[in-house]
Design a protein around this motif. Structure first.
Motif, mmCIF file in Angstrom:
data_model
loop_
_atom_site.group_PDB
_atom_site.id
_atom_site.type_symbol
_atom_site.label_atom_id
_atom_site.label_comp_id
_atom_site.label_asym_id
_atom_site.label_seq_id
_atom_site.Cartn_x
_atom_site.Cartn_y
_atom_site.Cartn_z
ATOM 1 N N HIS A 140 -11.183 37.336 -5.838
ATOM 2 C CA HIS A 140 -11.571 37.920 -4.556
ATOM 3 C C HIS A 140 -11.872 36.906 -3.456
ATOM 4 O O HIS A 140 -11.918 37.277 -2.281
ATOM 5 C CB HIS A 140 -12.795 38.825 -4.751
ATOM 6 N N GLY A 198 -21.792 52.808 -17.718
ATOM 7 C CA GLY A 198 -22.267 51.434 -17.664
ATOM 8 C C GLY A 198 -23.778 51.333 -17.632
ATOM 9 O O GLY A 198 -24.501 52.219 -18.075
ATOM 10 N N GLY A 231 -22.478 49.626 -11.503
ATOM 11 C CA GLY A 231 -21.500 50.183 -10.577
ATOM 12 C C GLY A 231 -21.380 51.685 -10.686
ATOM 13 O O GLY A 231 -20.711 52.322 -9.872
ATOM 14 N N ARG A 272 -23.953 47.708 -7.512
ATOM 15 C CA ARG A 272 -22.701 47.926 -6.784
ATOM 16 C C ARG A 272 -22.439 49.410 -6.542
ATOM 17 O O ARG A 272 -21.538 49.756 -5.772
ATOM 18 C CB ARG A 272 -21.520 47.323 -7.544
ATOM 19 N N ASN A 273 -23.178 50.254 -7.198
ATOM 20 C CA ASN A 273 -22.991 51.692 -7.028
ATOM 21 C C ASN A 273 -23.267 52.064 -5.571
ATOM 22 O O ASN A 273 -24.393 51.930 -5.089
ATOM 23 C CB ASN A 273 -23.955 52.437 -7.957
ATOM 24 N N ARG A 288 -19.813 46.623 -17.848
ATOM 25 C CA ARG A 288 -20.409 47.776 -18.516
ATOM 26 C C ARG A 288 -21.623 47.392 -19.357
ATOM 27 O O ARG A 288 -22.493 48.223 -19.613
ATOM 28 C CB ARG A 288 -19.373 48.461 -19.416
ATOM 29 N N ALA A 319 -17.878 52.033 -8.650
ATOM 30 C CA ALA A 319 -17.512 50.657 -8.336
ATOM 31 C C ALA A 319 -17.366 49.876 -9.640
ATOM 32 O O ALA A 319 -18.048 50.152 -10.626
ATOM 33 C CB ALA A 319 -18.573 50.000 -7.450
ATOM 34 N N ARG A 320 -16.479 48.905 -9.640
ATOM 35 C CA ARG A 320 -16.262 48.094 -10.835
ATOM 36 C C ARG A 320 -17.480 47.214 -11.095
ATOM 37 O O ARG A 320 -18.021 46.577 -10.191
ATOM 38 C CB ARG A 320 -15.018 47.225 -10.675
ATOM 39 N N ALA A 321 -17.896 47.187 -12.349
ATOM 40 C CA ALA A 321 -19.040 46.369 -12.744
ATOM 41 C C ALA A 321 -18.960 46.167 -14.253
ATOM 42 O O ALA A 321 -18.300 46.931 -14.965
ATOM 43 C CB ALA A 321 -20.361 47.049 -12.369
ATOM 44 N N SER A 334 -25.380 44.537 -14.299
ATOM 45 C CA SER A 334 -24.542 44.967 -13.186
ATOM 46 C C SER A 334 -24.334 46.471 -13.251
ATOM 47 O O SER A 334 -23.922 47.004 -14.279
ATOM 48 C CB SER A 334 -23.191 44.245 -13.259
ATOM 49 N N SER A 365 -20.080 55.237 -11.632
ATOM 50 C CA SER A 365 -18.705 55.714 -11.730
ATOM 51 C C SER A 365 -17.886 55.356 -10.496
ATOM 52 O O SER A 365 -16.716 55.746 -10.401
ATOM 53 C CB SER A 365 -18.689 57.242 -11.902
#
Length: 307
Positions: A239, A85, A211, A284-285, A219, A215-217, A209, A213
């Motif tokens: 969420h 990402g 994340g 978010r990583n 790409r 956390a979801r973010a 964004s 490898s």
């Protein structure tokens, strides 16, 4: 008699330049934890040096730190090529020691716009621009550091300066207005209020964004009002409101940190111009948030405040 470099006087002298070295290394690497490692290694080398041969401690220390950073960037560039990402610099709190004792007008600027502009430069362009334009070192000294001629260093700085000016917006927005706009956006994002979100975004706004490898973010960058509002409306539907949301300046920009009640999960930095959000940077990583969480202390183990 030559004073040993490991003496208390020598340590005191090094500490006078610590924030400068940290500021330089962070801008070169984009990683706060790596910058701290570079500063520590610079100190170890300083402690072993013969100080009788050192006439300009600041320049000498800058030379060591810059060379260490350039060596680090060789391996970092390989890792970036396989990064999952979008890659963003590690977020830092501006008061955390990355903008102390400036020498140039840009020395207070660690905004994401500038950091990403630096990332697009070659390592030598980045080093030359930072050493000269930001921290005020002369080209003769930079040439010795980079093993290039002063003329070549001037050319590197000129090229870098052009790229940075083109990539770095120059908005003048009062801090209170920027903080208010960021707060309104985060409030609307908690409920997915598309109308409110749309009114706070520039038509060509962009969201980055990171994340990694872990956390979801997204790409790829999210561009435009419609896509951004759909993105945040979807997050709110899936969420719900965040358990913890705290306004916190990030890289000198209006920002928020977000958590699940025990762990820091997101850092938001807002770029605001002409009364609207033009860019939003979300990290978010968890590896990149560890340094920030340590700086902020332990709010994530307490009850979340109301937004």
């Amino acid at each position: 008699m030559t004073e040993p470099a490991s003496s208390p006087e020598s340590t005191t002298l090094f500490e006078q330049h610590r924030e400068f070295l940290r500021s330089l290394a962070y801008r070169l690497l984009g990683t706060a934890s790596d910058a701290d490692d570079i500063v520590q290694e610079t100190y170890l080398r300083w402690a072993k040096a013969d100080r009788s041969t050192i006439t300009e401690p600041r320049a000498y220390l800058a030379r060591i730190a810059t060379r260490l950073c350039l060596d680090h960037l060789k391996s970092a560039r390989v890792r970036r090529e396989t990064y999952v990402g979008q890659w963003l610099p590690e977020p830092v709190v501006q008061a955390a020691g990355f903008t102390e004792q400036p020498a140039g007008d840009l020395a207070h600027d660690i905004s994401y716009a500038l950091m990403l502009a630096l990332e697009r430069l070659s390592p030598l362009e980045r080093a030359t621009f930072l050493l000269h334009d930001v921290f005020g070192l002369p080209f003769d000294e930079i040439a010795e550091t980079l093993h290039r001629s002063p003329a070549t260093c001037r050319q590197l700085a000129t090229r870098a300066r052009g790229h940075v000016r083109a990539a770095r917006p120059r908005f003048t927005v009062p801090d209170t207005d920027s903080e208010r706009i960021a707060a309104l956006f985060m409030q609307a994002a908690q409920t997915g209020d598309v109308g409110a979100l749309s009114g706070l975004l520039a038509h060509d706004a962009i969201v980055y964004s990171d994340g990694g490898s872990f956390a979801r973010a997204a790409r790829r960058p999210i561009l435009g009002v419609d896509r951004i509002t759909r993105f945040f409306a979807g997050l709110a539907a899936r969420h719900g409101p965040a358990k913890y949301l705290q306004p916190t300046p990030i890289n000198g920009q209006p920002g928020f940190v977000k958590g699940d009640g025990t762990t820091l999960t997101d850092a938001y930095a807002f770029e605001i111009g002409h009364g609207v959000i033009v860019a939003l940077y979300i990290v978010r990583n968890p590896e990149k948030l560890r340094h920030l969480a340590a700086r902020l202390g332990s709010p994530f183990r307490s009850a979340p405040p109301e937004v």
